[in-house]
Design an enzyme around this catalytic site. Structure first.
Site, short mmCIF file in Angstrom:
data_model
loop_
_atom_site.label_atom_id
_atom_site.label_comp_id
_atom_site.label_asym_id
_atom_site.label_seq_id
_atom_site.Cartn_x
_atom_site.Cartn_y
_atom_site.Cartn_z
N GLN A 109 -9.25 -3.53 8.33
CA GLN A 109 -8.31 -3.00 9.32
C GLN A 109 -8.83 -1.74 9.99
OE1 GLN A 109 -3.95 -3.34 8.36
NE2 GLN A 109 -4.74 -3.86 6.35
N LYS A 139 0.81 -1.21 0.00
CA LYS A 139 0.00 0.00 0.00
C LYS A 139 0.86 1.27 0.00
CE LYS A 139 -1.18 1.57 3.77
NZ LYS A 139 -1.66 1.90 5.12
N THR A 140 1.83 1.29 0.87
CA THR A 140 2.68 2.48 0.96
C THR A 140 3.45 2.68 -0.34
OG1 THR A 140 2.91 2.02 3.31
CG2 THR A 140 4.38 3.66 2.37
N ARG A 179 0.58 -8.76 11.27
CA ARG A 179 1.88 -8.09 11.46
C ARG A 179 3.02 -9.08 11.28
NH1 ARG A 179 0.60 -4.21 9.66
NH2 ARG A 179 -1.38 -5.25 9.37
N ASP A 222 -4.48 8.36 3.10
CA ASP A 222 -4.05 7.03 3.56
C ASP A 222 -4.98 6.57 4.68
OD1 ASP A 222 -2.49 4.81 3.85
OD2 ASP A 222 -0.93 5.79 5.02
N GLU A 223 -5.07 5.28 4.91
CA GLU A 223 -5.89 4.73 5.99
C GLU A 223 -7.31 5.33 6.00
OE1 GLU A 223 -4.59 2.30 7.51
OE2 GLU A 223 -2.51 2.67 8.06
#
Length: 767
Positions: free
Chosen positions: A260, A34-35, A621, A226-227
């Site tokens: 998330q 994503k980043t 994670r 983002d997010e």
DNA sequence: GTTGGTATCTGTGGA
DNA sequence: AGATACCAAC
């Protein structure tokens, strides 16, 4: 330059990068790059000829913003610095500093943190002589915060019968008045809380004085978020203001993952993702789903997939990995919290030896910060380096906040919370009652406390002390425009008597406090001198004023503090804090009912879904090794408590878990048989017992009617309502104080589907 | 107004 | 258990 960055992407990622015009939604699973997509997209926009300062990229943490800038710089070089990339709060604060006068604020406005906010609300409750048991400060604060995040002003709040009714129900009928007073007091103090940084900007755009809105619409030609699943209504409203208007190119890209979303408790809503799709559908929205996971091995990815399937509503996607099966998930059972600590630490040692892992490859993730202590003890015993994230940040320590309060006052004398904090520290003979008197005086005169200070009625000695105090603040304030922040801070630290006070304390703690104060001063010095920390003003110039410093640190979290330094340590943090991070070996601990899922969330399906998403975040994670642990008993508030293993453990498919005697796990979707599935969570309330409703509804017997507690009402239940008779709960939305049930009342023929606020509905559970 | 002791409350996450 | 809030005595 213009390197081959596009070749580093898979097909979907590349599409998400090169389609820079028009609205784009990227649904990005964990570890899906994503980043990388976000940064390359920005780089691509710049390469296409757009100036960096015409790009706005909003994140939730400073760390994410920093990382993004760094990675953009790798592609386009120094130009990356000029991109408007930052957190919602910091970017908006930057804009507000420039435009503050247009909404009646000084550009040196103070940012109130949670502690300041609580203190203001507490003072209001005291002044209104309200029962402080009913009027719990934190409850009121979160209520006010929720109102602001939902664009409800004090006026709208006061006129909203539903909210008022909820408050009456909660025995807090004057909440609306506290809200009104709180807003007025912040304004009087030239202060904004975290929500105000969003709300005041929205207000500015809404009122649009001097065509402000057009200025920023023209300025930000490309907007990225983002997010996005963690944004609240207010944040999305601001984004819409910026990009969704007639004639806009609507170059907006939001990236998020509904699975998330873990911040609903502070007003975030995945509804924003759904709304985004609707809002931009007419303008050719493109949706890209990133489903390949580059982080974890298959056992881990599939465990995550299976677990999240227990949630009801979600955007369909299937995360996959080609990193091979890897290790199975390990489950550790312990009798006590202490044993859990020991066994987890043993396993860490084993991982280090067997897989040659460094401390930095390992993380212990827990639901609540208070769980860290036991693991710290055991890690220390084994001499394993560790670092705890979360908890008190440097800037929240008392001695640090004290000096900061002085500096805040220097910059903005209207700041009441700062004044209250330092007026009698060091002691000047001005006690609580005098301060309350001062506050009341200011309130009735419509002045600030600072303005009333000179005329304060006090003893000769106190008067002298106050005069000196006022004098010191004044002379420091005069230096703000010319002198640098560090020099002013040093002279205030000395002049206030803070340094002397701490020097006179020769205990270990006292010396530590003095050290912290010096560390703060060092921090200010490096803010002034070093190139590495750059705070840009709205025009993109570097701003090293004391005002800029204060507004900057108000928006820092401890994570931003610690993570900068390297070093080989095991990471201990909450699952919330771990979002976006990855470790070779991850331990998710304390997997017990009432803890994870938290007892706060255990009573509502929405709450449980959010906890499950949190568990999903924790699981994803891990790159190679995932260990889950729980204890049968643990100490809480000095008392031993017994808990059942978490339901999430049961949801881990046994084919992905190491088989141990005590662990049963679940069947995976594939092996699950039909009857079991029929009784599973898949069935929606609409189908449960439909058609079994009693026909010819009998009149409700009011004498025998006994309302059940509103929080016990759940989806699928049959309930009795005094007016509408028997009904079936089809749906329960919202959480805690805000739950709304959709109930099907057969007897109400005109409109059988009623939406009812559970908080004040009288319902008796039938079955 | 200040100090020190006792009662009370706490119980998720964080910008 | 640990922090904070509150009260009585100085």
């Amino acid at each position: 330059m213009a390197s081959n960055y596009l070749e580093e992407l898979n097909d979907v990622q590349r599409q998400a990068v090169v389609n820079i015009d028009g609205p784009v939604l990227v649904v990005a699973g964990p570890g899906s790059g994503k980043t990388r997509v976000l940064t390359y997209r920005i780089a691509h926009i710049i390469e296409s000829g757009v100036a960096p300062w015409e790009i706005l990229a909003l994140t939730f943490t400073n760390k994410a913003a920093r990382e993004m800038k760094g990675r953009i710089a790798k592609v386009v070089g120094d130009r990356a610095e000029r991109v408007w990339a930052g957190t919602f709060h910091s970017i908006f604060a930057r804009i507000l500093r420039v435009e503050a006068d247009k909404i009646g604020y000084p550009s040196s406005f103070t940012i109130y943190d949670t502690e300041d906010t609580n203190s203001v609300i507490g003072a209001i409750i005291r002044e209104m002589n309200l029962d402080k048991n009913a009027y719990n400060t934190s409850a009121i604060r979160s209520r006010i915060s929720a109102a602001k995040s939902a664009l409800i002003t004090p006026k709208l709040y006061a006129d909203n019968e539903e909210l008022r009714q909820q408050d009456r129900q909660a025995a807090r009928p004057y909440t609306y008045e506290i809200y009104e007073k709180y807003v007025a007091r912040c304004k009087r103090s030239g202060a904004m809380d975290f929500d105000d940084l969003l709300y005041r900007l929205y207000e500015l755009f809404q009122r649009n004085p001097d065509g402000i809105l057009d200025k920023y619409r023209g300025k930000f030609r490309y907007v990225l978020v983002d997010e996005f699943q963690d944004t609240n209504q207010l944040q999305y409203a601001i984004i819409r203001k910026l990009v969704n208007f007639d004639g806009s190119p609507r170059n907006v890209c939001v990236v998020g993952d509904d699975a998330q979303s873990i911040y609903a408790f502070r007003g975030a809503t995945i509804q924003n993702i759904l709304d985004f799709e609707e809002d931009f559908k007419p303008f050719g929205i493109k949706t890209f789903k990133l489903e390949q996971n580059y982080r974890s091995t298959e056992h881990i990815v599939q465990t995550a997939n299976e677990v999240i399937m227990n949630n009801r509503r979600q955007i369909q996607k299937k995360i996959w990995s080609d990193k091979g099966e890897g290790h199975k998930v390990k489950v550790i059972k312990a009798m006590t919290d202490n044993e859990e600590g020991k066994r987890v630490t043993d396993t860490i040692l084993e991982h280090k030896n067997r897989f040659h892992l460094s401390n930095r490859d390992i993380a212990i993730l827990y639901r609540t910060n208070s769980q860290s202590r036991i693991f710290e003890e055991h890690l220390r015993r084994y001499n394993i380096g560790y670092r705890v994230f979360g908890g008190l940040s440097f800037y929240q320590r008392k001695e640090v906040k004290d000096l900061i309060a002085y500096l805040r006052l220097v910059v903005n004398q209207r700041d009441e919370e700062a004044l209250r904090r330092v007026l009698n520290y060091p002691k000047r003979g001005v006690g609580d009652s005098t301060i309350e008197k001062l506050s009341a005086q200011a309130g009735s005169a419509g002045k600030t406390m600072w303005e009333c200070l000179a005329a304060l009625d006090a003893g000769a000695k106190a008067k002298k002390a106050i005069a000196d105090f006022v004098q010191m603040i004044h002379s420091a304030a005069l230096r703000v425009p010319t002198d640098n922040a560090y020099e002013i801070a040093v002279s205030v630290a000395r002049g206030s008597g803070l340094i002397d006070l701490l020097k006179s304390d020769t205990t270990i703690e006292g010396m530590g406090r003095l050290e912290n104060l010096n560390a703060l001063l060092d921090g200010i010095k490096s803010f002034v001198e070093e190139d590495t920390i750059s705070v840009l003003d709205a025009e993109g110039n570097s701003d090293r004023s004391l005002t800029a410093y204060l507004q900057n640190i108000a928006l820092l979290t401890d994570q931003d503090e610690n993570s900068a330094e390297g070093g080989d340590f095991v990471t201990l943090m909450s699952v919330h804090a771990a979002k976006g991070l990855e470790f070779k070996s991850v331990f998710v601990v304390g997997l017990e009912e009432k803890l994870f899922p938290s007892f706060m969330a255990s009573d509502s399906p929405e709450g449980l879904d959010e906890e499950r998403r949190l568990f999903y975040v924790a699981v994803t994670r891990a790159e190679q090794l995932l260990t889950l642990s729980y204890a049968n008993s643990r100490y809480r508030f000095g008392q031993m408590r017994f808990n059942e293993p978490s339901r999430f453990l049961e949801e881990v498919p046994r084919q992905h878990a190491e088989s141990t005697a005590h662990f049963r796990g679940s069947q995976s979707t594939a092996e699950r048989n039909a009857p079991e599935q029929a009784s599973g969570a898949k069935i929606t309330g609409n189908f449960v017992r439909r058609g079994t409703a009693v026909s010819g509804m009998p009149a409700v017997d009011a004498a025998n009617f006994k309302a059940s507690p509103s929080d016990s009402i759940q989806k699928g239940m049959r309930v009795l309502h005094l007016k509408f008779g028997e009904g079936e709960v089809l749906e329960v939305e919202g959480n805690k104080d805000n739950r709304i049930a959709t109930i099907f009342f057969k007897a109400a023929e005109d409109d059988p589907k009623k939406r009812i606020m559970l908080k004040f509905a009288k319902l008796q559970i039938v079955s």
